[in-house]
Design a protein around this motif. Structure first.
Motif, short mmCIF file in Angstrom:
data_model
loop_
_atom_site.label_atom_id
_atom_site.label_comp_id
_atom_site.label_asym_id
_atom_site.label_seq_id
_atom_site.Cartn_x
_atom_site.Cartn_y
_atom_site.Cartn_z
N THR A 617 0.95 -1.30 -0.10
CA THR A 617 0.05 0.10 -0.21
C THR A 617 0.93 1.38 0.06
OG1 THR A 617 -1.74 -1.18 1.19
CG2 THR A 617 -1.95 1.24 1.38
N VAL A 618 0.79 1.96 -0.91
CA VAL A 618 1.38 3.27 -1.18
C VAL A 618 0.52 4.51 -0.64
CG1 VAL A 618 2.45 5.08 -2.76
CG2 VAL A 618 2.56 2.41 -3.24
N ILE A 619 1.32 5.00 0.53
CA ILE A 619 0.53 6.30 1.11
C ILE A 619 1.17 7.47 0.75
CG2 ILE A 619 -0.54 7.10 3.26
CD1 ILE A 619 -0.41 4.20 4.39
N LEU A 620 0.76 8.45 0.24
CA LEU A 620 1.11 9.99 -0.06
C LEU A 620 1.14 10.89 1.10
CD1 LEU A 620 0.20 10.07 -3.77
CD2 LEU A 620 2.29 9.04 -2.80
N ARG A 621 1.83 11.79 1.22
CA ARG A 621 1.75 12.91 2.25
C ARG A 621 0.59 14.06 1.50
NH1 ARG A 621 5.79 13.13 5.96
NH2 ARG A 621 7.69 11.86 5.40
N GLN A 622 -0.30 14.38 2.44
CA GLN A 622 -1.09 15.54 2.02
C GLN A 622 -0.41 16.92 1.56
OE1 GLN A 622 -4.69 15.36 2.53
NE2 GLN A 622 -4.43 16.97 0.78
N ALA A 623 -0.75 17.13 0.29
CA ALA A 623 0.01 18.07 -0.33
C ALA A 623 -1.18 18.75 -1.50
CB ALA A 623 1.23 18.04 -0.65
N GLY A 624 -1.28 20.08 -1.63
CA GLY A 624 -2.16 20.80 -2.35
C GLY A 624 -3.37 20.11 -2.65
N LYS A 630 -3.84 7.14 -1.27
CA LYS A 630 -3.55 5.92 -0.84
C LYS A 630 -4.13 4.96 -2.00
CE LYS A 630 -4.66 2.54 2.75
NZ LYS A 630 -5.23 2.26 4.29
N TRP A 631 -3.41 4.02 -2.24
CA TRP A 631 -3.55 3.10 -3.37
C TRP A 631 -2.73 1.75 -3.21
CZ3 TRP A 631 -0.65 7.27 -4.76
CH2 TRP A 631 0.20 6.84 -5.62
N GLU A 632 -3.17 0.65 -3.96
CA GLU A 632 -2.31 -0.54 -3.68
C GLU A 632 -1.36 -0.75 -5.10
OE1 GLU A 632 -5.00 -3.50 -2.97
OE2 GLU A 632 -5.71 -3.07 -1.02
N LEU A 633 -0.14 -1.40 -4.76
CA LEU A 633 0.82 -1.78 -5.96
C LEU A 633 1.11 -3.19 -5.71
CD1 LEU A 633 3.85 0.53 -7.04
CD2 LEU A 633 3.95 -1.97 -6.61
N ASP A 634 0.68 -3.78 -6.91
CA ASP A 634 1.04 -5.34 -6.90
C ASP A 634 2.28 -5.46 -7.82
OD1 ASP A 634 1.02 -8.05 -7.15
OD2 ASP A 634 -1.05 -8.30 -7.84
N PHE A 635 3.45 -6.22 -7.07
CA PHE A 635 4.80 -6.38 -7.70
C PHE A 635 4.54 -7.23 -8.88
CE2 PHE A 635 6.75 -4.12 -3.92
CZ PHE A 635 7.60 -3.65 -5.01
N ALA A 636 3.33 -8.19 -8.87
CA ALA A 636 3.36 -9.13 -9.86
C ALA A 636 2.79 -8.27 -11.31
CB ALA A 636 2.02 -10.00 -9.60
N ASP A 637 2.60 -7.06 -11.28
CA ASP A 637 2.55 -6.37 -12.45
C ASP A 637 3.65 -5.72 -12.95
OD1 ASP A 637 -0.19 -6.82 -12.38
OD2 ASP A 637 -0.75 -5.04 -11.13
N LYS A 656 4.55 9.17 1.91
CA LYS A 656 4.70 9.30 3.34
C LYS A 656 5.13 7.89 3.95
CE LYS A 656 1.64 10.30 7.36
NZ LYS A 656 0.74 10.58 7.88
N ARG A 657 4.75 6.91 3.30
CA ARG A 657 5.07 5.69 3.75
C ARG A 657 4.76 4.51 2.92
NH1 ARG A 657 1.23 6.73 7.67
NH2 ARG A 657 -0.33 5.18 7.89
N ILE A 658 5.30 3.38 2.96
CA ILE A 658 4.69 2.05 2.07
C ILE A 658 4.68 0.86 3.05
CG2 ILE A 658 5.45 0.58 0.26
CD1 ILE A 658 6.88 2.55 -1.11
N PRO A 863 1.52 2.38 -11.96
CA PRO A 863 0.73 1.55 -11.23
C PRO A 863 -0.78 1.92 -10.87
CG PRO A 863 3.06 1.58 -10.48
CD PRO A 863 2.79 2.56 -11.59
N GLU A 864 -0.77 3.46 -10.78
CA GLU A 864 -2.11 3.94 -10.50
C GLU A 864 -3.22 3.34 -11.66
OE1 GLU A 864 0.77 5.54 -10.37
OE2 GLU A 864 0.45 7.37 -8.86
N GLN A 865 -2.53 3.66 -12.66
CA GLN A 865 -3.32 3.35 -13.99
C GLN A 865 -3.72 1.78 -14.28
OE1 GLN A 865 -0.70 5.39 -16.65
NE2 GLN A 865 -2.10 6.99 -16.80
N LYS A 866 -2.92 0.87 -13.64
CA LYS A 866 -3.04 -0.49 -13.78
C LYS A 866 -4.14 -1.04 -13.10
CE LYS A 866 1.65 -1.26 -14.85
NZ LYS A 866 2.88 -2.00 -14.73
#
Length: 883
Positions: A617-624, A630-637, A656-658, A863-866
């Motif tokens: 799970t990729v979590i971004l910092r709040q900005a703008g 927050k979204w999921e990233l699958d290394f199989a892709d 922010k963190r993964i 990854p966001e588009q997949k």
């Protein structure tokens, strides 16, 4: 400087007394050293091509022949007799004689002549005895065609070369170190040398490879005909007696049981291998028992014995011989050809001498018959002088000598005068004619042999093989060796620690974090927070770089371990994701896995031994005005690429963190495994027979001729018994069918079973010593053909085809089974199995599978588009670090 009359050069100081004193050695080198070098080369160290003997060996054989009366002689006596011809002392003669005797070819020994297997020396020469073997008497000596020379002191005559009619040099081998050169000719098999000589005489090609009295297994791939630059590898024969015991039954040439055991103990002391104890039960045959501690792999230990001890050695042959008083470097093929041609010349010389002797016998027998039958002896009764007697006989013979093959000489007439009256009075014309006829037959036979000399030589070699080759079969097995990687078989005898913050790794950091067991020859792979990677040798303490995030033992050419990484590309840069393998790098070189920008930072890293692809799970910092934080990233892709690839963009915003959401299944295809029958090892390189595709849970099925059935997860270091009859991928629900001879009941039995405990080794035949496994079927619906033996007075019973699936139901693996038939069976054959449709396999998990090889194609989408891929939840042994 002044030169003395005796050739020695003195020294002279300079007039000023300031220059150093010099000694010119040019004269000494020319006059003394070259003479010494020539003497050592020609008279001591290097054998002659003509007979295969060094001078001391030739003199020993000559002395044995002179002393030969069919009985044994004390070796001390033979040594003393040899000293009449040999300019050196008794010790060198005795040692050379023991070496000849231990080769069991030329000398028939009695007493303790030492043991080449254990390295024990021979008893003192006064206690042991020797005589020439029958083989030596047949092939080594022929005084009438021997060239003689004066001994070193001029008192005796000794042979220049012995007329050896056999490739003795290649049979015994030779080793010697001279001045400026050496020789090392390896021993070869007696029968193979004879076969090669026959092939050469027939104009056929042949190949010769060494054969050692200590047996062992040899790899002759680089033998190079025994010439300079060649190499032969030799291994001890090591087998597994039980799960905790190894046994060595054959040892490499050039070693003995004592030196072999010492090398094993040293390897154990250094931590290369781990053994419990060694027993040496060697007597007439080698038997070294190696007891292993519990939990130690016998297969891995066998490989380690070859890698770290004298159980494997290599010998570099060097074919140097003496011809025409000059050293000559040639291969064993040319040695054999020269020896065979020389044998033909010797046989020809013997035949010519025999022909001359027979013709002389025929001449005098014919002359004697003429002399007696025509009563010429009466013509000398009135002669009063010796000249008159000779003249009268010569005159009486002339009318009858037309059929003789040469002129009558005075020596012939003198021999006639020496015939006794008793012989003349009892002369039988018929017997005389029979003698002449038999001599004519022998002459005709020898002339025929001379006319067909090559065929005669071939028959001679065949007779040698028939007479002396019965117990001289090849001892050393020729086999291509597998390459053993020391790092894969060494025992991990130390522990590796890491200080992540300070950036140190090593075996001495015992107060820091423990990583893994390792050996002192391992390589260690290290990854740091800044995106750098380095591989270095294990040491007590090594600085890599601060903030280490992953450290492990590095496996060279490892295509299965996959590293998953997300990193920030420089200060304020975008984040990228990549997957890669590390198969080979330069040691102690720092590699940058990022694009190289300053302040790059690894956000997520995991090492996956089977290419596992987790979901994070990729979590971004709040900005703008970022909408999706927050979204999921699958290394199989993410495709596996080279370690230098930049990777695919994850996001341009600050992360922010993964977090790890799900551990993944392997994205690697099952490994294809082959079995190479040449080296009897498994491989993934496509050599040999394909056994199938294996996941981490699949097993091999192995059945030996002894009836031992077992399964195991395939490992490339596995070793296999020589009597293995079944090796295939194990299908748990597929029945096995066995037909075996039950020794006590003396009938064939059939049993059909499943392997219920795959980790247990089972014996599927009864324990009776006469029981044996006849056939094993691994088909679902096997069919066997029974051929019955013919009974006396009856027609043979028709063959019987049996559907074994119907004949017997499934029973336990330890069940005895059912009788096959009470009739006497001639043979049992396998027939085409009945058709069977395997049930379809339903996969519980469906994931995308990619090849192990690096994929060069780049992906365009982020990854966001997949779309989210399908995930598994299996917990594998991947190591995961979150940052």
């Amino acid at each position: 400087m002044e030169e003395h009359e005796d050739g020695q050069l003195g020294t002279e100081e300079s007039q000023e007394g300031q220059q150093e004193a010099l000694t010119r050695v040019t004269g000494m080198y020319k006059d003394w050293f070259l003479d010494y070098a020539s003497y050592v080369i020609l008279e001591r160290a290097v054998p002659a091509i003509e007979d295969g003997f060094k001078p001391v060996q030739r003199r020993i054989m000559h002395a044995l022949k002179e002393l030969d009366d069919g009985r044994y002689n004390k070796v001390a006596n033979v040594v003393g007799h040899t000293m009449q011809y040999h300019p050196h002392g008794d010790a060198s003669i005795a040692d050379a004689m023991v070496q000849i005797g231990q080769k069991d070819l030329l000398i028939d020994t009695q007493g303790n002549w030492g043991n080449i297997l254990t390295g024990d020396g021979a008893a003192a020469s006064r206690y042991i005895e020797a005589r020439l073997s029958k083989f030596a008497l047949d092939v080594v000596f022929s005084p009438k065609i021997t060239e003689w020379q004066a001994s070193y002191d001029g008192r005796k005559k000794e042979p220049v070369n012995l007329p050896v009619k056999f490739p003795l040099l290649l049979a015994q081998g030779a080793e010697g170190i001279a001045v400026g050169l050496s020789t090392k000719i390896l021993p070869h098999n007696f029968n193979e040398l004879i076969d090669a000589s026959i092939k050469h005489l027939k104009g056929q090609r042949f190949k010769l490879y060494p054969d050692f009295p200590t047996a062992g297994i040899i790899d002759v791939t680089n033998y190079s005909d025994g010439m300079r630059g060649g190499k032969i590898r030799i291994r001890a024969r090591i087998s597994q007696l039980d799960k905790n015991t190894l046994v060595i039954n054959e040892i490499p040439y050039g070693t003995n049981t004592s030196s072999l055991i010492d090398s094993i103990l040293k390897a154990n002391d250094k931590g290369k291998i781990k053994i419990k104890k060694i027993e040496d039960n060697t007597a007439a045959d080698v038997e070294i028992l190696i007891h292993l501690p519990g939990g130690i792999s016998p297969d891995k230990t066998i490989d380690a014995l070859y890698a770290f001890t004298a159980c494997e050695s290599s010998i570099s042959p060097l074919g140097c011989i003496i011809e025409d008083n000059k050293p000559l470097f040639i291969g064993v093929q040319e040695m054999l050809e020269r020896s065979t041609e020389h044998t033909v010349e010797l046989l020809k010389a013997e035949l010519e001498i025999q022909l001359g002797e027979l013709e002389e016998q025929w001449h005098f027998a014919s002359l004697e018959r003429i002399f007696i039958e025509n009563r010429i002896y009466r013509d000398i009764e009135e002669e009063e002088t010796w000249e008159g007697v000779i003249s009268a006989i010569d005159k009486g013979l002339k009318p009858h000598t037309a059929n003789l093959k040469r002129a009558v000489t005075q020596e012939d007439i003198v021999r006639l005068t020496e015939i006794r009256i008793k012989r003349i009075s009892k002369f039988d014309i018929d017997k005389a004619q029979q003698l002449i006829d038999s001599l004519e037959d022998k002459i005709a036979q020898i002339k025929n042999n001379l006319a067909n000399l090559v065929d005669y030589a071939i028959d001679y070699f065949k007779e040698l093989k028939s007479k002396y080759g019965k117990e001289r079969e090849r001892k050393s097995e020729i086999r291509i060796f597998d390459e053993i990687e020391a790092t894969k078989v060494v025992i991990r005898n130390t522990k590796l620690y890491v200080n992540r913050e300070e950036g140190f790794i090593g075996t001495s950091l015992k107060r820091d974090e423990y990583v893994t067991d390792c050996s002192d020859i391992d390589d260690i792979i290290v990854f740091t927070k800044s995106g750098h990677m380095m591989i270095t040798k294990v040491d007590s303490k090594t600085f890599v770089e601060k903030n280490i995030i992953h450290v492990a033992v590095f496996k060279k050419k490892d295509k299965r371990t996959t590293y998953n990484m997300i990193y920030k590309d420089g200060r304020g840069g975008a984040s990228y994701v990549k997957r890669f393998n590390v198969t080979a790098v330069t040691r102690d070189k720092m590699y940058d896995l990022t694009s190289g920008k300053a302040q790059s930072d690894v956000l997520y890293f995991s090492a996956n031994p089977n290419g596992e692809a987790e979901v994070v799970t990729v979590i971004l910092r709040q900005a703008g005005n970022i909408k999706k934080l927050k979204w999921e990233l699958d290394f199989a892709d993410v495709l596996i690429k080279g370690r230098g690839s930049k990777g695919n963009i994850v996001t341009k915003y600050s992360v922010k963190r993964i977090e790890l959401k799900e551990k993944g299944l392997s994205t690697l295809k099952p490994r294809k495994i082959w079995f190479d029958d040449t080296i009897q090892r498994l491989n993934v390189d496509g050599r040999g027979e394909l056994l199938g595709e294996f996941t981490s849970e699949d097993r091999l099925l192995m059945i030996s001729q002894k009836g031992v059935v077992k399964t195991a997860i395939p490992d490339l270091i596995m070793r296999f018994d020589d009597d293995m009859i079944v090796l295939e991928k194990w299908v748990p629900n597929k029945p096995l069918t066995a037909i075996y001879w039950e020794g006590e009941k003396e009938l064939f039995y059939v049993k059909r079973f499943l392997i219920e405990n795959p980790d247990k080794e089972e014996v599927i035949i009864t324990a009776h010593p006469k029981s044996y496994l006849e056939k094993v079927f691994t088909d679902y619906r096997p069919v066997a053909e029974v051929v019955f033996a013919k009974k006396r007075g009856q027609d043979r019973k028709d063959n019987l085809e049996i559907n074994l699936e119907e004949f017997i139901g499934l029973k336990g693996i330890t069940a005895m089974g059912n009788q096959l038939t009470k009739e006497k069976v001639l043979e049992i054959n396998s027939k085409q199995p009945l058709p069977y449709d395997e049930p379809e396999k339903h996969e519980a998990v469906d994931i995308e599978v990619v090849d192990e090889e690096n994929v060069e194609a780049d992906q365009k989408k982020t990854p966001e588009q997949k779309s989210k891929g399908k995930k598994g939840s299996k917990d594998d042994e991947s190591q995961t670090k979150l940052f």
